[in-house]
Design a protein around this motif. Structure first.
Motif, PDB file in Angstrom:
ATOM      1  N   SER A 228       0.854  -1.084   0.203  1.00 36.95           N
ATOM      2  CA  SER A 228       0.021  -0.090  -0.215  1.00 36.95           C
ATOM      3  C   SER A 228       0.897   1.262   0.009  1.00 36.95           C
ATOM      4  CB  SER A 228      -1.029  -0.013   1.296  1.00 36.95           C
ATOM      5  OG  SER A 228       0.058   0.085   2.458  1.00 36.95           O
ATOM      6  N   GLY A 229       0.332   2.259  -0.463  1.00 37.66           N
ATOM      7  CA  GLY A 229       1.062   3.581  -0.192  1.00 37.66           C
ATOM      8  C   GLY A 229       1.571   3.879  -1.554  1.00 37.66           C
ATOM      9  N   ALA A 230       2.849   4.826  -1.570  1.00 42.05           N
ATOM     10  CA  ALA A 230       3.410   5.333  -2.808  1.00 42.05           C
ATOM     11  C   ALA A 230       4.195   4.234  -3.336  1.00 42.05           C
ATOM     12  CB  ALA A 230       4.449   6.454  -2.509  1.00 42.05           C
ATOM     13  N   GLY A 231       4.578   4.487  -4.628  1.00 45.21           N
ATOM     14  CA  GLY A 231       5.603   2.961  -5.396  1.00 45.21           C
ATOM     15  C   GLY A 231       4.918   3.208  -6.723  1.00 45.21           C
ATOM     16  N   GLY A 232       3.945   3.781  -7.199  1.00 52.01           N
ATOM     17  CA  GLY A 232       3.410   3.749  -8.592  1.00 52.01           C
ATOM     18  C   GLY A 232       2.494   2.505  -8.993  1.00 52.01           C
ATOM     19  N   GLN A 233       2.409   2.198 -10.203  1.00 47.91           N
ATOM     20  CA  GLN A 233       1.472   0.986 -10.662  1.00 47.91           C
ATOM     21  C   GLN A 233       2.150  -0.475 -10.178  1.00 47.91           C
ATOM     22  OE1 GLN A 233       1.063   1.661 -14.671  1.00 47.91           O
ATOM     23  NE2 GLN A 233      -0.714   3.133 -14.523  1.00 47.91           N
ATOM     24  N   HIS A 234       3.372  -0.491 -10.328  1.00 47.33           N
ATOM     25  CA  HIS A 234       4.098  -1.723 -10.364  1.00 47.33           C
ATOM     26  C   HIS A 234       3.835  -2.411  -8.686  1.00 47.33           C
ATOM     27  CE1 HIS A 234       7.003  -5.127 -10.236  1.00 47.33           C
ATOM     28  NE2 HIS A 234       7.402  -4.487  -9.227  1.00 47.33           N
ATOM     29  N   ILE A 235       4.206  -1.308  -7.644  1.00 47.93           N
ATOM     30  CA  ILE A 235       4.348  -1.768  -6.491  1.00 47.93           C
ATOM     31  C   ILE A 235       2.603  -2.100  -5.870  1.00 47.93           C
ATOM     32  CG2 ILE A 235       3.829   0.418  -5.338  1.00 47.93           C
ATOM     33  CD1 ILE A 235       6.306  -0.528  -3.168  1.00 47.93           C
ATOM     34  N   ASN A 236       1.854  -1.330  -6.336  1.00 47.32           N
ATOM     35  CA  ASN A 236       0.268  -1.753  -5.947  1.00 47.32           C
ATOM     36  C   ASN A 236      -0.305  -3.024  -6.628  1.00 47.32           C
ATOM     37  OD1 ASN A 236       0.138   0.046  -4.023  1.00 47.32           O
ATOM     38  ND2 ASN A 236       0.335   1.619  -5.553  1.00 47.32           N
ATOM     39  N   LYS A 237       0.273  -3.379  -7.930  1.00 45.84           N
ATOM     40  CA  LYS A 237      -0.438  -4.704  -8.724  1.00 45.84           C
ATOM     41  C   LYS A 237       0.199  -5.869  -8.529  1.00 45.84           C
ATOM     42  CE  LYS A 237      -2.361  -1.875 -12.519  1.00 45.84           C
ATOM     43  NZ  LYS A 237      -2.722  -1.553 -14.104  1.00 45.84           N
ATOM     44  N   THR A 238       1.303  -5.958  -7.877  1.00 48.94           N
ATOM     45  CA  THR A 238       1.966  -7.062  -7.623  1.00 48.94           C
ATOM     46  C   THR A 238       2.086  -7.491  -6.168  1.00 48.94           C
ATOM     47  OG1 THR A 238       4.149  -6.276  -7.511  1.00 48.94           O
ATOM     48  CG2 THR A 238       3.584  -6.881  -9.764  1.00 48.94           C
ATOM     49  N   GLU A 239       1.960  -8.703  -5.778  1.00 50.71           N
ATOM     50  CA  GLU A 239       2.046  -9.097  -4.445  1.00 50.71           C
ATOM     51  C   GLU A 239       3.736  -9.028  -3.976  1.00 50.71           C
ATOM     52  OE1 GLU A 239      -0.055 -12.498  -3.185  1.00 50.71           O
ATOM     53  OE2 GLU A 239      -1.856 -11.404  -3.433  1.00 50.71           O
ATOM     54  N   SER A 240       4.175  -7.954  -4.077  1.00 49.30           N
ATOM     55  CA  SER A 240       5.732  -7.973  -3.596  1.00 49.30           C
ATOM     56  C   SER A 240       5.851  -7.731  -1.894  1.00 49.30           C
ATOM     57  CB  SER A 240       6.100  -6.563  -4.149  1.00 49.30           C
ATOM     58  OG  SER A 240       5.726  -5.476  -3.872  1.00 49.30           O
ATOM     59  N   ALA A 241       4.821  -7.397  -1.451  1.00 50.43           N
ATOM     60  CA  ALA A 241       4.966  -7.282   0.192  1.00 50.43           C
ATOM     61  C   ALA A 241       4.965  -8.597   0.906  1.00 50.43           C
ATOM     62  CB  ALA A 241       3.862  -6.341   0.819  1.00 50.43           C
ATOM     63  N   VAL A 242       5.718  -8.410   2.013  1.00 50.37           N
ATOM     64  CA  VAL A 242       6.030  -9.888   2.631  1.00 50.37           C
ATOM     65  C   VAL A 242       5.580  -9.886   4.177  1.00 50.37           C
ATOM     66  CG1 VAL A 242       7.691 -11.617   3.342  1.00 50.37           C
ATOM     67  CG2 VAL A 242       7.481 -10.737   1.027  1.00 50.37           C
ATOM     68  N   ARG A 243       4.971 -10.729   4.705  1.00 51.39           N
ATOM     69  CA  ARG A 243       4.642 -10.835   6.050  1.00 51.39           C
ATOM     70  C   ARG A 243       5.079 -12.224   6.551  1.00 51.39           C
ATOM     71  NH1 ARG A 243      -0.357 -10.618   5.947  1.00 51.39           N
ATOM     72  NH2 ARG A 243      -0.600  -8.341   6.101  1.00 51.39           N
ATOM     73  N   LEU A 244       6.061 -12.033   7.502  1.00 53.54           N
ATOM     74  CA  LEU A 244       6.521 -13.240   8.035  1.00 53.54           C
ATOM     75  C   LEU A 244       6.042 -13.429   9.813  1.00 53.54           C
ATOM     76  CD1 LEU A 244      10.279 -13.127   7.118  1.00 53.54           C
ATOM     77  CD2 LEU A 244       8.415 -14.230   6.066  1.00 53.54           C
ATOM     78  N   THR A 245       5.645 -14.449   9.890  1.00 48.23           N
ATOM     79  CA  THR A 245       5.076 -14.835  11.356  1.00 48.23           C
ATOM     80  C   THR A 245       6.069 -15.980  11.867  1.00 48.23           C
ATOM     81  OG1 THR A 245       2.991 -14.261  10.811  1.00 48.23           O
ATOM     82  CG2 THR A 245       3.030 -15.502  12.797  1.00 48.23           C
ATOM     83  N   HIS A 246       6.610 -15.691  13.082  1.00 47.80           N
ATOM     84  CA  HIS A 246       7.576 -16.780  13.930  1.00 47.80           C
ATOM     85  C   HIS A 246       6.365 -17.458  14.522  1.00 47.80           C
ATOM     86  CE1 HIS A 246      10.708 -18.219  16.643  1.00 47.80           C
ATOM     87  NE2 HIS A 246      10.953 -18.543  15.502  1.00 47.80           N
ATOM     88  N   ILE A 247       6.062 -18.533  14.430  1.00 48.18           N
ATOM     89  CA  ILE A 247       4.933 -19.053  15.250  1.00 48.18           C
ATOM     90  C   ILE A 247       5.251 -19.551  16.650  1.00 48.18           C
ATOM     91  CG2 ILE A 247       3.532 -21.532  15.313  1.00 48.18           C
ATOM     92  CD1 ILE A 247       3.945 -21.475  12.160  1.00 48.18           C
ATOM     93  N   PRO A 248       6.678 -19.888  17.048  1.00 49.34           N
ATOM     94  CA  PRO A 248       6.629 -20.186  18.677  1.00 49.34           C
ATOM     95  C   PRO A 248       6.934 -19.066  19.253  1.00 49.34           C
ATOM     96  CG  PRO A 248       8.749 -21.361  16.968  1.00 49.34           C
ATOM     97  CD  PRO A 248       7.687 -20.454  16.259  1.00 49.34           C
ATOM     98  N   THR A 249       7.175 -17.828  18.749  1.00 53.34           N
ATOM     99  CA  THR A 249       7.377 -16.459  19.523  1.00 53.34           C
ATOM    100  C   THR A 249       6.108 -15.806  19.351  1.00 53.34           C
ATOM    101  OG1 THR A 249       8.702 -15.380  17.993  1.00 53.34           O
ATOM    102  CG2 THR A 249       9.706 -16.538  19.864  1.00 53.34           C
TER     103      THR A 249
END
Length: 354
Positions: A228-249
């Protein structure tokens, strides 16, 4: 002190021999530790050799004064003694501080996290001011400042901004900044001209390397989403953002700053590793008795550490009762005075413990 310095010199020579063994580089983790230890010991050994030379010169000058009858030789010896004795005192003080146990994280890069606290929109604006202050401080020291993720404030500043800071001895200079920073001023959003108090929290995490923390990727859930936010068409049309969840903690990290999913994954993993490392450090610090816990660097993010009072142009560090009346200069990244005063206070605590 001499016994300690001799032991350090012996260890320095031992490490030097271990580094030149034919199979030394077979274990890169151990070799990296050895090179780091060698570099740290070398500084002390060089200072110790300088100190020994001064002691030898003092002994020689005293011998001349005791045995020599020639007035000219005696005058030369007296002059050398007058020159060398102050050097002895200075070198002893320097060595005393060099022998204080060093924080093993001092040479690390850091993950710097700034979050708006109490105060609504004004807190977000202040978080932006702190980000600018640290950016300029880093620039003055030749460090690299790289944004990992951010959430903009409604009327300016940031609700949260996470950055990577790399360079020489970054953690050593920024480690005292963790805690609550309070601002007192008339907010831009205030129409009545009243002074408000707002706050932002700062967390400084030593950047953990693979040798510090081994993250089992089987314990990490990876999700991708559109940035989300600034970055133009490319950054908002592709799933480039990443979320990591460390399950034990339960630690969750997001990164959407880069254009590629791969770059965002690498950045997010660095932050995740650093947060796990910090969690372990916090656990170790909790085991230290209250009597020995440092007043200067508690690491508790809920501690109010500094106040920035705009009407008085005052900045006060509450841990050491240190106040300056040049707030604009401090906000322009001139934090050196605070860093130095906090370092002195920490060393004094360590010397007292010793």
């Amino acid at each position: 002190m001499i016994d300690k310095l001799e032991a350090i010199k012996d260890r320095f020579e031992e490490v030097g021999q271990l580094m030149i063994q034919p199979d030394a580089m077979a274990d890169m983790k151990n070799y990296t530790k050895l090179t780091k230890e060698y570099g740290e010991l070398e500084k002390i050994v060089k200072k110790y050799e300088e100190y020994r030379q001064v002691l030898d010169n003092i002994r020689s000058a005293k011998d001349v004064l005791e045995t020599e009858k020639d007035d000219e030789f005696r005058e030369l010896a007296k002059a050398e003694l007058d020159d060398m004795e102050p050097q002895q005192v200075t070198l002893e003080e320097e060595l005393k501080y060099m022998l204080i146990p060093k924080d093993p994280n001092d040479s690390k890069n850091v993950i710097l996290e700034i979050r708006a606290g109490t105060g609504g929109d004004e807190a977000a604006i202040f978080a932006g001011d702190l980000f600018r202050m640290y950016s300029l401080f880093a620039e003055n020291l030749g460090w690299n400042f790289s944004v990992i993720s951010l959430t903009d404030g409604t009327v300016g500043g940031y609700k949260e901004i996470i950055t990577s800071v790399t360079g020489e001895d970054v953690y050593a200079k920024l480690k005292f900044e963790s805690g609550v920073h309070r601002v007192q001023r008339v907010p831009a959003t205030e129409s009545q001209g009243r002074v408000h108090t707002s706050a932002a929290t700062v967390a400084v995490l030593p950047e953990a390397e693979e040798v510090d923390v081994e993250v089992n990727m089987g314990d990490v859930r990876k999700d991708t989403f559109r940035a989300s936010g600034a970055g133009g068409q490319h950054i908002n049309k592709t799933e480039s953002a990443v979320r990591l969840t460390h399950i034990p903690t339960g630690i969750v990290v997001e990164c959407q700053d880069g254009r590629s999913q791969h770059a965002n994954f690498d950045k997010a993993l660095t932050v995740l590793r650093s947060r796990i490392y910090e969690k372990e450090l916090a656990k170790q610090n909790a085991e230290i008795s209250d009597q020995r816990r440092s007043m200067v660097k508690s690491g508790d993010r809920s501690d109010k550490i500094r106040t920035y009072n705009y009407p008085q142009s005052r900045v006060t560090d509450h841990r050491i009762n240190y106040t300056v009346y040049n707030l604009p200069t401090v906000m322009d990244g001139q934090l050196g005075d605070f860093v130095e005063q906090l370092r002195i206070a920490e060393n004094a605590e360590k010397l007292q413990e010793g």
